[in-house]
Design an enzyme around this catalytic site. Structure first.
Site: not given
Ligand SMILES: Cc1cc2nc3c(=O)[nH]c(=O)nc-3n(C[C@H](O)[C@H](O)[C@H](O)COP(=O)(O)O)c2cc1C
Length: 403
Positions: A211-213, A277
């Site tokens: 995942a990402n932030r 994102a």
């Protein structure tokens, strides 16, 4: 400035949301409007005329029977010398007075005497908003031509209850003011917009993922701002913890592949704003079973493969929207990377931001972006993500006005 020269008479009534009116005044003035405040006695229990007057840079009118105010301006002139009467927050009490034509204080007298458009931002406990009496009053007021913004769903400031009753956020009220003052015309009415937002989750096995932030705050705010300008919005959202915005079609996806499919299925459209994102890579073959730990054995390796490039796919599609906007989250050489992305992806605009950890942008509430077009670059100041959204929506509307 979108509201340059516009005169707003702001009536603040006695709800807990009155504290948000201070921010509202600041935002209206930032856009060039002048704000003349009127406060009910109730409002003064929540915020002071001193704070309101300081932010508005004007005298605060509070009293119907003030000899001085009546001599200087007069309540009838107050009611007429403006382009719009805005009530924020609008209490259940004030709405009831308006619906019944009562005029027992300065605010209600102005509301009865005005011939200007009136926009109300109600705020109250969900039970008060759902009460038959309030419903009846609001129905009557709509019939009388009063416009409303909100209330919204969410948690109440004082009781923690959830439901409909929370005042619209100041940026949403500003967008409603702008719309109302531009002949009520919604500049993006009839235009279809696809927005992607949030991160993607790329599965490793049934319980783990890459995942990402990204929080989805910026993408969701842009979707709301475009909907406020009348666009028919489809929001394709990755997994986020923030609520779905109102007034649009929201599709929830997990993986980049699903996001691409949802975006392509939503074509044709006039506008695409690809804010999500999207993970660049996914695991080449995600396991169907949870990968077990085997002590003493070699560690598992993750083979990665590229994800679809959604922005590029849309930018070169046969049904390419007229306006394609991408976001570039970079940690170095922000402008040159974003400029290269503009060309490579077939986009019209890249909104570039520096997401180095020190900026706090990724996952945070503020953003500092550069707008990169084929013919120039514009640096925007450090803004709330909601404000970036409102500005971007205005820029998009401007683009369509120019044809
Ligand atoms: C702590 C507190 C919070 C309140 N919040 C609200 C509110 O959010 N909305 C509302 O309609 N009334 C609210 N009220 C009730 C109003 O203040 C009350 O009806 C008052 O008479 C409104 O006066 P006005 O409409 O002249 O400003 C609240 C009262 C208290 C004590």
């Amino acid at each position: 400035m979108v509201l340059a020269g516009k005169r707003i008479l702001l009536i603040i009534s006695g709800g807990i949301a009155a504290y948000k009116s201070l921010d509202l005044i600041r935002r209206l003035r930032e856009r060039g409007a002048s704000v003349r405040p009127v406060m009910t006695a109730g409002a003064q229990q929540f915020i002071t005329p001193l704070a309101v007057g300081a932010l508005a840079a004007d005298h605060v009118f509070t009293d119907l029977f003030s000899r001085q105010d009546e001599q200087d301006v007069g309540h009838i002139r107050l009611a007429r010398d403006c382009d719009l009467v805005l009530i924020a927050p609008a209490t259940a009490d004030l709405l009831a007075k308006m619906a019944n034509g009562l005029a027992d204080d300065l605010a209600s007298t102005i509301l009865l005497a005005t011939d200007r458009p009136v926009l109300a931002a109600p705020a109250m406990n969900p039970k008060m908003w759902a009460h038959a009496a309030t419903k009846r009053n609001v129905e009557m007021l709509r019939g009388d031509g009063i416009a409303f913004v909100g209330p919204m769903k969410g948690e109440m400031a004082e009781s923690g209850e959830t439901g409909t009753g929370r005042m619209a956020e100041p940026f949403e009220i500003v967008a409603a003011v702008e719309m109302r003052l531009h002949d009520g015309a919604k500049p993006l009415a009839g235009k279809k917009a696809i927005i992607t937002s949030g991160p993607t989750h790329e599965p490793i096995d049934p319980v783990r993922y890459i995942a990402n932030r990204s929080s989805g705050r910026q993408g969701h705010a842009i979707a709301s701002a475009l909907a406020a300008l009348g666009a028919d919005v489809t929001l394709v959202s990755g997994p986020v913890t923030i609520p779905d915005p109102a007034g649009m079609h929201v599709i929830h996806v997990e993986r980049a592949d699903d996001m691409r499919d949802a975006v392509l299925a939503a074509l044709p459209a006039d506008i695409a704003v690809m804010v999500a994102a999207v993970a660049d890579w996914k695991v080449a073959s995600a396991s169907d079973q949870k990968i077990k730990k085997h002590p003493g054995e070699s560690l598992p390796t993750l083979a990665l493969t590229e994800n679809p490039d959604i922005l590029k796919t849309v930018g070169h599609h046969t049904q390419r929207p007229k306006l394609v906007i991408g976001f570039a989250a970079e940690t170095q050489d922000v402008e040159s990377n974003a400029r290269a992305k503009l060309e490579r992806k077939g986009a019209d605009i890249i909104v570039a931001n520096d997401v180095s950890p020190a900026t706090g942008i990724m996952g945070g509430t503020r953003n500092r972006v550069k707008i990169i077009r084929h013919d120039g670059v514009e640096q925007w100041p450090d803004l709330d993500k909601d404000d970036v959204a409102v500005r971007l929506a205005a820029l998009i509307a401007e683009q369509f006005k120019q044809g």
